[in-house]
Design an enzyme around this catalytic site. Structure first.
Site, PDB file in Angstrom:
ATOM      1  N   ASP A 121       1.047  -1.079  -0.098  1.00 44.61           N
ATOM      2  CA  ASP A 121      -0.277   0.371  -0.213  1.00 44.61           C
ATOM      3  C   ASP A 121       1.088   1.157  -0.010  1.00 44.61           C
ATOM      4  O   ASP A 121       1.343   1.246   0.413  1.00 44.61           O
ATOM      5  CB  ASP A 121      -0.844  -0.034   1.226  1.00 44.61           C
ATOM      6  CG  ASP A 121      -1.761   0.806   1.389  1.00 44.61           C
ATOM      7  OD1 ASP A 121      -2.583   1.897   0.844  1.00 44.61           O
ATOM      8  OD2 ASP A 121      -1.483   1.986   2.864  1.00 44.61           O
ATOM      9  N   LYS A 122       0.485   2.214  -0.832  1.00 43.97           N
ATOM     10  CA  LYS A 122       1.756   3.547  -1.219  1.00 43.97           C
ATOM     11  C   LYS A 122       1.517   4.693   0.242  1.00 43.97           C
ATOM     12  O   LYS A 122       2.624   4.464   1.147  1.00 43.97           O
ATOM     13  CB  LYS A 122       1.172   4.130  -1.949  1.00 43.97           C
ATOM     14  CG  LYS A 122       1.809   5.584  -1.916  1.00 43.97           C
ATOM     15  CD  LYS A 122       1.725   6.706  -3.423  1.00 43.97           C
ATOM     16  CE  LYS A 122       0.406   7.024  -2.777  1.00 43.97           C
ATOM     17  NZ  LYS A 122       0.646   7.881  -2.036  1.00 43.97           N
ATOM     18  N   THR A 123       0.136   4.540   0.778  1.00 39.27           N
ATOM     19  CA  THR A 123       0.564   5.735   1.955  1.00 39.27           C
ATOM     20  C   THR A 123       0.674   5.168   3.061  1.00 39.27           C
ATOM     21  O   THR A 123       0.252   4.100   3.493  1.00 39.27           O
ATOM     22  CB  THR A 123      -1.321   6.332   2.177  1.00 39.27           C
ATOM     23  OG1 THR A 123      -1.440   7.308   0.606  1.00 39.27           O
ATOM     24  CG2 THR A 123      -0.687   7.819   2.714  1.00 39.27           C
TER      25      THR A 123
ATOM     26  N   THR B 176      -2.707   0.807  -4.799  1.00 44.66           N
ATOM     27  CA  THR B 176      -2.895   1.620  -3.223  1.00 44.66           C
ATOM     28  C   THR B 176      -4.149   2.596  -3.886  1.00 44.66           C
ATOM     29  O   THR B 176      -4.724   2.265  -4.885  1.00 44.66           O
ATOM     30  CB  THR B 176      -1.750   2.965  -3.551  1.00 44.66           C
ATOM     31  OG1 THR B 176      -2.525   3.896  -2.340  1.00 44.66           O
ATOM     32  CG2 THR B 176      -2.188   3.794  -5.076  1.00 44.66           C
ATOM     33  N   GLY B 177      -5.100   3.139  -2.934  1.00 48.49           N
ATOM     34  CA  GLY B 177      -6.562   3.738  -3.302  1.00 48.49           C
ATOM     35  C   GLY B 177      -6.121   5.305  -3.925  1.00 48.49           C
ATOM     36  O   GLY B 177      -7.098   6.102  -4.029  1.00 48.49           O
TER      37      GLY B 177
ATOM     38  N   LYS C 173      -9.611  -3.942  -3.617  1.00 46.64           N
ATOM     39  CA  LYS C 173      -7.854  -4.577  -3.512  1.00 46.64           C
ATOM     40  C   LYS C 173      -7.849  -6.043  -3.115  1.00 46.64           C
ATOM     41  O   LYS C 173      -7.074  -6.442  -3.665  1.00 46.64           O
ATOM     42  CB  LYS C 173      -7.364  -3.830  -1.498  1.00 46.64           C
ATOM     43  CG  LYS C 173      -7.135  -1.801  -1.787  1.00 46.64           C
ATOM     44  CD  LYS C 173      -6.586  -1.478  -0.793  1.00 46.64           C
ATOM     45  CE  LYS C 173      -5.536  -0.328  -0.804  1.00 46.64           C
ATOM     46  NZ  LYS C 173      -4.629  -0.426  -0.322  1.00 46.64           N
TER      47      LYS C 173
ATOM     48  N   ASP D   8      -1.500  -0.831   5.713  1.00 49.30           N
ATOM     49  CA  ASP D   8      -1.033   0.709   7.426  1.00 49.30           C
ATOM     50  C   ASP D   8      -2.818   0.472   7.638  1.00 49.30           C
ATOM     51  O   ASP D   8      -3.186   0.836   8.926  1.00 49.30           O
ATOM     52  CB  ASP D   8      -0.731   1.004   8.078  1.00 49.30           C
ATOM     53  CG  ASP D   8      -0.979   2.452   7.206  1.00 49.30           C
ATOM     54  OD1 ASP D   8      -1.493   2.082   6.318  1.00 49.30           O
ATOM     55  OD2 ASP D   8      -0.674   3.479   6.845  1.00 49.30           O
TER      56      ASP D   8
ATOM     57  N   ASP E  89      -6.958  -1.665   3.907  1.00 52.56           N
ATOM     58  CA  ASP E  89      -5.997  -2.544   3.308  1.00 52.56           C
ATOM     59  C   ASP E  89      -6.761  -4.541   4.541  1.00 52.56           C
ATOM     60  O   ASP E  89      -5.985  -5.182   3.986  1.00 52.56           O
ATOM     61  CB  ASP E  89      -4.618  -2.499   4.482  1.00 52.56           C
ATOM     62  CG  ASP E  89      -4.287  -1.248   2.968  1.00 52.56           C
ATOM     63  OD1 ASP E  89      -4.476  -0.885   1.927  1.00 52.56           O
ATOM     64  OD2 ASP E  89      -3.778  -0.364   4.409  1.00 52.56           O
TER      65      ASP E  89
END
Length: 691
Positions: free
Chosen positions: A369-371, A519-520, A547, A566, A570
């Protein structure tokens, strides 16, 4: 051991699911089960000592005679207590394994103890010579300690989904026809009700804004890093946090229809569908069970055919069947498990699901996940484009003076940038929040505005469109600093990439694992970050429920996937992936659905997990060979293969060999080490990293 896995899986399964009707000791929580094993272990250990002392075979071996009239009956009573009380978990475990037609560790242990107990009891009451009560007692004691050690190391799973529900506020401010406020419990809200949400409060239920405008932080739920501006007719998700303005909301979905409840259901389904990866030692135990059964019957038949009496042939058969259950096998895995668990804990990796962790070495695609995982989840200034201003220092000084008054995440980024460059800013003389548009105030007598691109365009200010577009195309957030109507500068901010992300991506590629981003957040931001890190596969603007679907799609393509994330968004994907890794002190929900939890939000730790999984699995294989090796030698000897040359394995010799293999296995487990890092991870904690 594998049954503790099975128990653990039962536990994982009935977290909040009523999939099975559980009875007996499965109803307790994990802690009570551990205490139960511990109690059984201590009682069995206490009784094993007198049992050994009273055993004719051990006395003969030590050259003493401690028998007295009725000593055999006392031995029978003590052994019966150990068999019934200490052996109960194995007997019930074996029963459920056999019902499921999957004999494993429990069946092997139960088989050995039933045979040993049955035969020894016959000898006490008049058939045959030697009894195996000591073998029965030591086997039960060692197996109990193996289970107890293992269960202690996998403890720490708590109940997942209640955490999600905690995100929900418990009450809402409901408005009646006259606009008066009455506090009502969330359960009482009906679709169509109007509720007031004040700044800083959580959205109580899914709905649409009928009045007001504000920015709303949905990062917990959607993973979108920037607070989203919301105004009339926009939809809101329960659990998101209202930042600055007051909103009146018309409720649309409540209770089980709400978005969060649907996420909860997705997580439940994914957790239930997680296969119980059949355990390594379970498979070994299954084969040993068949071998023990086969070798025992064969031994009996061969000795009878050779013309020996039934009592002698039976003793040979029982010796083979009892020796076939190695004590070392019960410890081979649990000891490695406990060492690898404590090693990982020192590294800040917390393993919740052993089976998935042990399979981690097979992973060939990692979804990040990115953020908050690859990036810090906090904004940093990346560019300052000067328009009418003299220099960057002046722009940051004026901007920081105003932003210092604001709570917005972008504001923090600007204040931080000024601080890093050592710029002192004055106190703003006046300050006003233009909800959803920006800030306005007086600094050193100058009227300064800090606003969104939308506002600048609506006011038809002059600024360099190409440069603005170039920044926007990189997915950066651009804000305008203006004096009156003149644009002084554009400041671009972006979520900062973690230093360690670069290294982690590089090392994963070296290990032949494909790092991907899921990622969202929006396409532009995702691609900008992906390009910086050198990621080839980037899936952006993926909604939370998509996802998990994306993970499944990759699994269908044949990838064994790990998912790292996180947030709540997710959680379903973490549960669906072959290995779910929750990072940082993320949400409790993410932790609950993950197999491994990382204390730091450091992508490099993901690499550590894979390395540790590999090392752990290597140790387990070595231990199983040591444990099984004992059997490979002992079974034929006990069966009497070398009887013709006068070598017949006395059960006492079997006991010595058995202790040896158990000691070797225990020492070998303690030798487990994590591969040393090429670079030492100093304390290069980045400021703002721990928010």
């Amino acid at each position: 051991m594998a049954e503790a896995e099975a128990h653990h899986h039962h536990h994982e399964q009935h977290h909040g699911h009523d999939k099975h009707e559980h009875h007996g000791h499965e109803d307790h929580d994990h802690g009570a089960m551990i205490d139960d094993f511990k109690r059984r272990f201590y009682v069995s250990l206490g009784l094993t000592i007198p049992i050994m002392a009273l055993s004719p075979m051990i006395q003969e071996w030590m050259g003493v005679d401690w028998n007295f009239s009725g000593s055999q009956y006392l031995l029978f009573v003590l052994a019966t207590v150990v068999f019934v009380y200490g052996g109960k978990p194995f007997l019930t475990g074996a029963w459920s394994e056999l019902k499921g037609r999957e004999p494993g560790m429990m069946t092997l242990i139960a088989f050995a103890i039933v045979v040993a107990y049955g035969y020894s009891t016959l000898t006490v009451f008049g058939l045959g010579a030697s009894n195996f009560y000591w073998e029965l007692a030591t086997l039960i004691t060692i197996m109990l300690v193996g289970h107890w050690v293992e269960m202690r190391s996998i403890q720490g799973a708590s109940s997942a989904l209640e955490e999600l529900v905690k995100l929900m506020p418990s009450e809402a401010h409901r408005l009646d026809e006259n606009g008066d406020i009455h506090d009502a419990a969330i359960e009482e809200l009906e679709p169509g009700d109007h509720v007031l949400v004040r700044p800083g409060e959580k959205i109580p239920a899914d709905g649409t804004i009928v009045k007001g405008a504000s920015t709303v932080d949905e990062s917990m739920i959607t993973g979108e890093s920037i607070p989203v501006e919301k105004t009339t007719d926009d939809t809101l998700i329960a659990g998101a946090i209202n930042k600055e303005g007051s909103l009146t909301l018309s409720i649309e979905k409540t209770g089980s229809d709400s978005y969060l409840s649907q996420v909860v259901d997705l997580v439940k389904k994914a957790q239930q569908s997680k296969s119980r990866a059949q355990n390594f030692s379970d498979r070994a135990a299954k084969w040993l069970f068949y071998i023990a059964l086969g070798a025992g019957l064969l031994t009996l038949i061969v000795w009878l055919i050779s013309g020996f009496d039934f009592a002698f042939a039976l003793e040979r058969m029982v010796t083979v069947m009892v020796i076939a259950c190695p004590h070392a096998l019960g410890l081979a895995i649990p000891l490695v498990v406990s060492v690898s668990t404590s090693l990982s804990a020192q590294k800040g990796l917390f393993i919740r699901n052993r089976t998935q962790f042990e399979e981690a070495r097979r992973v060939d695609a990692i979804l990040f996940d990115k953020t908050g995982t690859l990036t810090k989840g906090s904004f940093g200034v990346t560019d300052v484009v000067l328009e009418a201003a003299e220099n960057e220092e002046e722009v940051l000084r004026l901007a920081a003076a105003l932003e210092n008054e604001s709570e917005h995440p972008l504001a923090r980024g600007i204040v931080e940038a000024a601080r890093e460059r050592g710029i002192d800013w004055p106190q703003a003389e006046s300050f006003e929040n233009l909800t959803g548009k920006g800030l306005q105030g007086t600094v050193e007598g100058r009227s300064i505005l800090i606003v969104s691109p939308g506002y600048a365009k609506d006011e038809e200010w002059n600024f360099s469109e190409e440069q603005f577009q170039a920044l926007a195309d990189e997915g950066k957030t651009v804000i305008f600093v203006a004096e009156e109507k003149q644009v002084l500068a554009m400041i671009a901010l972006a979520d900062q990439i973690r230093e360690s992300s670069f290294d982690a991506v590089k090392r994963l590629k070296e290990m032949g694992i494909e790092p991907m981003m899921l990622t969202g957040d929006n396409q532009k931001v995702a691609h900008w970050v992906g390009r910086q890190l050198g990621l080839d596969s980037i899936y952006a603007e993926v909604l939370p429920d998509e996802k998990a679907a994306k993970v499944k799609e990759l699994q269908h393509q044949g990838y064994r996937t790990a998912m790292t994330g996180d947030g709540i968004n997710d959680a379903p994907a973490l549960a669906a992936a072959d290995l779910g890794i929750a990072v940082g002190a993320g949400t409790d929900v993410a932790m609950e659905t993950a197999d491994v939890v990382l204390v730091e939000s450091d992508p490099e730790d993901v690499v550590s997990i894979l390395e540790l999984s590999e090392a752990t699995s290597r140790k387990m294989k070595q231990n199983l060979w040591w444990a099984a090796g004992y059997n490979i030698i002992a079974i034929p000897l006990a069966a009497g293969v070398l009887y013709s040359i006068g070598v017949l394995m006395n059960p006492a010799v079997g006991a010595v060999l058995m202790s040896l293999s158990t000691i070797i296995v225990a020492i070998n487990a303690r030798l487990l080490r994590l591969p040393e890092r090429k670079i030492s991870r100093g304390d290069e904690k980045i400021v703002g990293d721990d928010e």
